[in-house]
Design a protein around this motif. Structure first.
Motif, PDB file in Angstrom:
ATOM      1  N   VAL A  97       0.830  -1.200   0.000  1.00 46.59           N
ATOM      2  CA  VAL A  97       0.000   0.000   0.000  1.00 46.59           C
ATOM      3  C   VAL A  97       0.866   1.252   0.000  1.00 46.59           C
ATOM      4  CG1 VAL A  97      -1.721   1.303   1.321  1.00 46.59           C
ATOM      5  CG2 VAL A  97      -1.916  -1.180   1.132  1.00 46.59           C
ATOM      6  N   TRP A  98       2.024   1.186   0.661  1.00 45.64           N
ATOM      7  CA  TRP A  98       2.900   2.360   0.736  1.00 45.64           C
ATOM      8  C   TRP A  98       3.468   2.730  -0.635  1.00 45.64           C
ATOM      9  CZ3 TRP A  98       4.082  -2.519   2.323  1.00 45.64           C
ATOM     10  CH2 TRP A  98       5.203  -3.124   1.749  1.00 45.64           C
ATOM     11  N   ILE A  99       3.350   1.836  -1.631  1.00 46.69           N
ATOM     12  CA  ILE A  99       3.813   2.133  -2.984  1.00 46.69           C
ATOM     13  C   ILE A  99       2.657   2.653  -3.845  1.00 46.69           C
ATOM     14  CG2 ILE A  99       4.764   1.171  -5.117  1.00 46.69           C
ATOM     15  CD1 ILE A  99       6.410  -0.725  -3.459  1.00 46.69           C
ATOM     16  N   HIS A 100       1.589   1.845  -3.972  1.00 48.17           N
ATOM     17  CA  HIS A 100       0.504   2.243  -4.875  1.00 48.17           C
ATOM     18  C   HIS A 100      -0.613   3.015  -4.179  1.00 48.17           C
ATOM     19  CE1 HIS A 100      -1.657  -1.144  -3.173  1.00 48.17           C
ATOM     20  NE2 HIS A 100      -0.829  -2.032  -3.710  1.00 48.17           N
ATOM     21  N   TYR A 132       9.021  -1.043   7.540  1.00 44.68           N
ATOM     22  CA  TYR A 132       9.574  -1.061   8.894  1.00 44.68           C
ATOM     23  C   TYR A 132      10.440   0.182   9.105  1.00 44.68           C
ATOM     24  CZ  TYR A 132      12.817  -2.213  12.666  1.00 44.68           C
ATOM     25  OH  TYR A 132      13.585  -2.171  13.801  1.00 44.68           O
ATOM     26  N   GLU A 133      10.283   0.833  10.240  1.00 44.80           N
ATOM     27  CA  GLU A 133      11.085   1.998  10.597  1.00 44.80           C
ATOM     28  C   GLU A 133      12.106   1.599  11.657  1.00 44.80           C
ATOM     29  OE1 GLU A 133       8.942   5.619  11.341  1.00 44.80           O
ATOM     30  OE2 GLU A 133       7.218   4.893  10.193  1.00 44.80           O
ATOM     31  N   LYS A 134      13.332   1.991  11.438  1.00 49.01           N
ATOM     32  CA  LYS A 134      14.433   1.611  12.307  1.00 49.01           C
ATOM     33  C   LYS A 134      14.149   2.013  13.752  1.00 49.01           C
ATOM     34  CE  LYS A 134      19.473   1.830  12.644  1.00 49.01           C
ATOM     35  NZ  LYS A 134      20.715   2.420  12.081  1.00 49.01           N
ATOM     36  N   ARG A 154       5.488  -7.834   6.422  1.00 52.07           N
ATOM     37  CA  ARG A 154       6.095  -9.037   5.844  1.00 52.07           C
ATOM     38  C   ARG A 154       7.566  -9.054   6.192  1.00 52.07           C
ATOM     39  NH1 ARG A 154       3.357  -9.345  -0.219  1.00 52.07           N
ATOM     40  NH2 ARG A 154       1.206  -9.387   0.474  1.00 52.07           N
ATOM     41  N   VAL A 155       8.021 -10.177   6.739  1.00 55.30           N
ATOM     42  CA  VAL A 155       9.405 -10.304   7.183  1.00 55.30           C
ATOM     43  C   VAL A 155      10.047 -11.447   6.431  1.00 55.30           C
ATOM     44  CG1 VAL A 155      10.947 -10.650   9.145  1.00 55.30           C
ATOM     45  CG2 VAL A 155       8.789  -9.428   9.471  1.00 55.30           C
TER      46      VAL A 155
END
Length: 251
Positions: free
Chosen positions: A68-71, A237-239, A248-249
């Protein structure tokens, strides 16, 4: 005289060039063979690369929308969108009798072909043209082969990256001067044949012991389908911040 001026093509227009193009962009739930289309856009161009019209649609992928963060298309946005079989006829009308043009066309074509196969419909596409391959044929001085770099080379302003309609617009505007440059230089367009998939199965049947089924050259069957994730992907993921449900990992 600008680069977009038709008069730049001093030599006669190559008779072997196609009579029309469909510049396509699709956004998807991912890159795997069992991922789905969430939006699609088509710009129809005439033989000289002039825009005739454009079309855009959301598509309900019937699963988690993926990155979602892309499209930018969430499950809520896609919930009321049409299924692919409901837009297949309109898409076919815009692809028919034209060369499919896309940036990394192998990917866009493969996603479209699989959606058509799921819908038990044959995609009306016979040839495709990848604008990355065309840029290489023209030896354009690009720092890389991203769409943004091609757009910048031709002075095309990108307004909303990874939105299918804007990406298709940008590509259409960059394709036209590329097409004219190819015509001026007598460059043979890098056209490739598109072979539609002829069958689809979401549940492959395990073969009998000792039985080796014949491969169908124009067909594809997906790998075992994973169950859809019940949680929407919350983003990257934010550091130094905790993981969130749905991320997803990979190990």
């Amino acid at each position: 005289m600008t680069m977009l001026d038709d008069r730049q093509t001093a030599a006669p227009w190559p008779t072997a060039y196609p009579q029309g193009y469909a510049v396509v962009d699709v956004e998807t739930t991912g890159l795997a063979r069992d991922d789905r289309i969430v939006s699609a856009a088509v710009y129809r161009l005439d033989a000289l690369g002039n825009v005739e019209d454009h079309w855009y649609t959301l598509v309900n992928p019937e699963r988690d929308p993926g990155p979602v963060w892309i499209h930018g298309l969430t499950s809520d946005v896609l919930e009321g969108a049409p299924l692919f079989p409901e837009v297949a006829a309109e898409l076919s009308a815009r692809l028919a009798d034209r060369v499919l043009v896309a940036h990394n066309a192998a990917f866009d074509w493969s996603m479209i072909a699989r959606e058509y196969a799921r819908a038990s419909v044959v995609a009306p596409v016979e040839q495709r043209l990848c604008t990355i391959a065309l840029a290489k044929e023209l030896r354009l001085p690009l720092p890389n082969h991203k769409l943004a770099s091609l757009a910048a080379h031709f002075g095309v302003v990108q307004q909303h990256a990874h939105h299918a309609l804007d990406d298709a617009r940008v590509l259409a505007e960059a394709f036209r001067p590329s097409l004219h440059a190819a015509a001026r230089g007598g460059v043979r367009l890098p056209l490739l044949e598109c072979r539609p998939l002829t069958e689809w199965s979401d549940s492959p049947v395990a073969p009998r012991v000792g039985y080796q089924p014949a491969r169908q050259p124009n067909s594809w069957r997906p790998s075992r389908k994973r169950p859809a994730c019940p949680y929407p992907n919350p983003g990257r993921y934010e550091k130094e911040k905790p993981l969130k449900q749905g991320m997803r990992v990979a190990f």
